[in-house]
Design an enzyme around this catalytic site. Sequence first.
Site, short mmCIF file in Angstrom:
data_model
loop_
_atom_site.label_atom_id
_atom_site.label_comp_id
_atom_site.label_asym_id
_atom_site.label_seq_id
_atom_site.Cartn_x
_atom_site.Cartn_y
_atom_site.Cartn_z
N HIS A 152 38.82 81.44 -114.15
CA HIS A 152 38.38 80.67 -114.86
C HIS A 152 39.55 80.03 -115.49
CE1 HIS A 152 37.43 82.37 -118.95
NE2 HIS A 152 38.60 82.81 -118.54
N CYS B 93 44.70 80.66 -122.18
CA CYS B 93 43.45 80.52 -121.38
C CYS B 93 43.31 79.30 -120.83
CB CYS B 93 42.33 80.97 -122.44
SG CYS B 93 42.41 82.65 -123.00
N HIS C 183 43.36 81.71 -114.77
CA HIS C 183 43.55 83.24 -114.80
C HIS C 183 42.12 84.11 -114.37
CE1 HIS C 183 41.91 82.35 -118.67
NE2 HIS C 183 41.61 83.52 -118.75
N HIS D 95 39.20 87.57 -114.52
CA HIS D 95 38.47 88.52 -115.35
C HIS D 95 37.69 89.29 -114.66
CE1 HIS D 95 40.04 87.55 -119.27
NE2 HIS D 95 39.57 86.21 -119.05
N ASP E 182 30.49 86.01 -108.17
CA ASP E 182 31.68 86.79 -107.97
C ASP E 182 32.63 86.27 -106.97
OD1 ASP E 182 32.88 89.54 -107.75
OD2 ASP E 182 31.70 90.12 -106.02
N HIS E 183 33.82 86.55 -107.31
CA HIS E 183 34.99 86.28 -106.17
C HIS E 183 34.85 84.67 -106.39
CE1 HIS E 183 35.57 90.23 -105.49
NE2 HIS E 183 36.72 90.22 -105.03
N GLU F 200 34.16 90.18 -121.29
CA GLU F 200 35.08 89.62 -120.59
C GLU F 200 36.54 90.56 -120.40
OE1 GLU F 200 35.93 85.13 -121.29
OE2 GLU F 200 37.34 85.89 -122.09
#
Lengths: 136, 136, 136, 136, 136, 136
Positions: free
Chosen positions: B15, B34, B40, B42, B80-81, B125
């Site tokens: 994100h 950020c 980047h 998480h 996810d992913h 996070e």
Amino acid sequence: MKASIYREEHFNSAHRLHNPKWSDKKNKTVFGKCNNPNFHGHNYKLLLKLTGNIDENTGYVYDAKKLSKLIKSAIINKLDHKNLNLDVVEFKHLNPTAENIACVIWNILRKEINEKYQLKITLYETERNFVEYPST
Amino acid sequence: MKASIYREEHFNSAHRLHNPKWSDKKNKTVFGKCNNPNFHGHNYKLLLKLTGNIDENTGYVYDAKKLSKLIKSAIINKLDHKNLNLDVVEFKHLNPTAENIACVIWNILRKEINEKYQLKITLYETERNFVEYPST
Amino acid sequence: MKASIYREEHFNSAHRLHNPKWSDKKNKTVFGKCNNPNFHGHNYKLLLKLTGNIDENTGYVYDAKKLSKLIKSAIINKLDHKNLNLDVVEFKHLNPTAENIACVIWNILRKEINEKYQLKITLYETERNFVEYPST
Amino acid sequence: MKASIYREEHFNSAHRLHNPKWSDKKNKTVFGKCNNPNFHGHNYKLLLKLTGNIDENTGYVYDAKKLSKLIKSAIINKLDHKNLNLDVVEFKHLNPTAENIACVIWNILRKEINEKYQLKITLYETERNFVEYPST
Amino acid sequence: MKASIYREEHFNSAHRLHNPKWSDKKNKTVFGKCNNPNFHGHNYKLLLKLTGNIDENTGYVYDAKKLSKLIKSAIINKLDHKNLNLDVVEFKHLNPTAENIACVIWNILRKEINEKYQLKITLYETERNFVEYPST
Amino acid sequence: MKASIYREEHFNSAHRLHNPKWSDKKNKTVFGKCNNPNFHGHNYKLLLKLTGNIDENTGYVYDAKKLSKLIKSAIINKLDHKNLNLDVVEFKHLNPTAENIACVIWNILRKEINEKYQLKITLYETERNFVEYPST
């Protein structure tokens, strides 16, 4: 659109549980090995919960980086690598139990953070013993 | 005989925090690293709390296996992913902060689960930064 | 009097697994959802193990604070809140799998730390998937 | 049929890093806040690894309950809720770094446990700083 | 370019420690409450370490998703939500201690995975008791 | 000056989910592999939350050592290394789901602890499945 954010920080301190109004024997009976005159210590884990509205422009309740800096300057610098009984003025006449340390931390942070946010402290003395202040 | 059950699931996403109404400079000032244009990411940990009566026949508030399947089909498959900003429609015009991701997840699950159950989301996070929605 | 010390640090990055010599179809077959063109991400946990003699004057193998600073300046600043594929030169022609990231980190740190110390990297991509380089 | 078993125990102690041969200034420079004259403290996590043959009658390398009792009587009683510098004879002339504490623990346990078993100590001072003795 | 990869999986089983060649009294003395005739149980955490060369085309030592599937089909399906003594043929005449469970798992996986890879099992019976097979 | 203290304890038990009023087929459909006739088991993690005033003389809400002893004598001795269905009278006619185990524990502790303290139980069946009783 109220949410809560949590930020975790750490400090490592020495302390001793002792009530100066009591005899050595009573202190030993009540506090056991926590009353060791030469102190012992802990890795304290501190969790600050802050509740407020989600800001529409940032998507934050509160900037976590700012919160981390604030906790470090107001709390960690004061308590980390210190002897709570000898080095920290708030515990000159207050027994540094987890409950009392949590209160002291809450009172300090309460003055630093706008009243529109609710605050709660969780303080871990060990993985298996921890406290929450104020209670819900 | 009300109780709460919790189920933990995980998703790994990219994100970027960014407000398109702001200049690049302001975005950089507010969101810091950020705001990196190339994203980047998480490992998000999601905790769903569901509160209701304990059913006398099953001894369950809700079947944890069904809850896990529901979270996987409604949330994990979606996030996810993925790149939250580019691949997930809900964040097309909403900044994917932990607070906003928790709201989006709550709104999706609220439609999938009977109104007689109360729901709360905790979204981690990182181990040290997490949010709760709605707030108590 | 040889001992090993470990220091844990963290970085949060986006990445994509992809082999440019292969067709899109083969990449999709081999790397699955890790091949998502818009990237996904992880909270990476990095553990550096350093083995050497215990210094008689300090009682240290190596000062943990110095080690932390070194890892931050040489590794965390380079990888944290970055897109490994787009922002990090070492992965321009190298697939950023956990195995390859661990190698890259080891090679960088090997040049920064005196040869008398042995080094090993453990890199956690998730709690349940991690790698060690070099192998023992 | 060799295997290794691990047993984890904990102790909470105060300590101070200090080399009496050095000036106060040098101690402060080298050990930083760990040199605080009034001590600080940690929750130490101790892991004992014991390697040997699996006994055919019990299926054990060593009885974990016996190992736990042994560690408690030989180590935990000696170090828990103590000031390592003031209350523990082994650190009268030895700086209580994690490295040195691990050595002291290994030397004590080595005398208590049959030579046919190999021993290794891992000692966590914090989650992010830990040591292994002897090194592999 | 050798590296090791680790994959963590879980299973929840009942078991009882018992040597049928011994009297009930001796079993009770040696195994204590672990000898309870009606069984007790654990959440077992299984870590598989696999060591080999990093493949140049994939950047993997071994595909973690494939490894997870293999562990699930060969081990988890066999042991999860089972009574190790009554439901698992390997423990018909073998005491299901953590040491022996780790051996059984290693022997099964050794046949499923190419000999060019080295294997090691870490099996956690609780957070504080775990075993490694084979020993290093 | 109200605060909450938490104490964590553990027990390892076998159990089986089963409703005797239902057919085997229905039990299998509803409870799946948790219905295995030969039982399976878990490492249960128990968290007791106790809320009350901070005592001025001790700085405690409640002595954590006393609380630990009380939980051990009233709960752990009763449930640890037991088969919940066969060895524990409270589950003779009650399905030992996490929800019901939490209720049983709360009811036992409620009689042992002064009414001026509020109590809440969190019971972890696995890291990813846990329950709270009573609900807030």
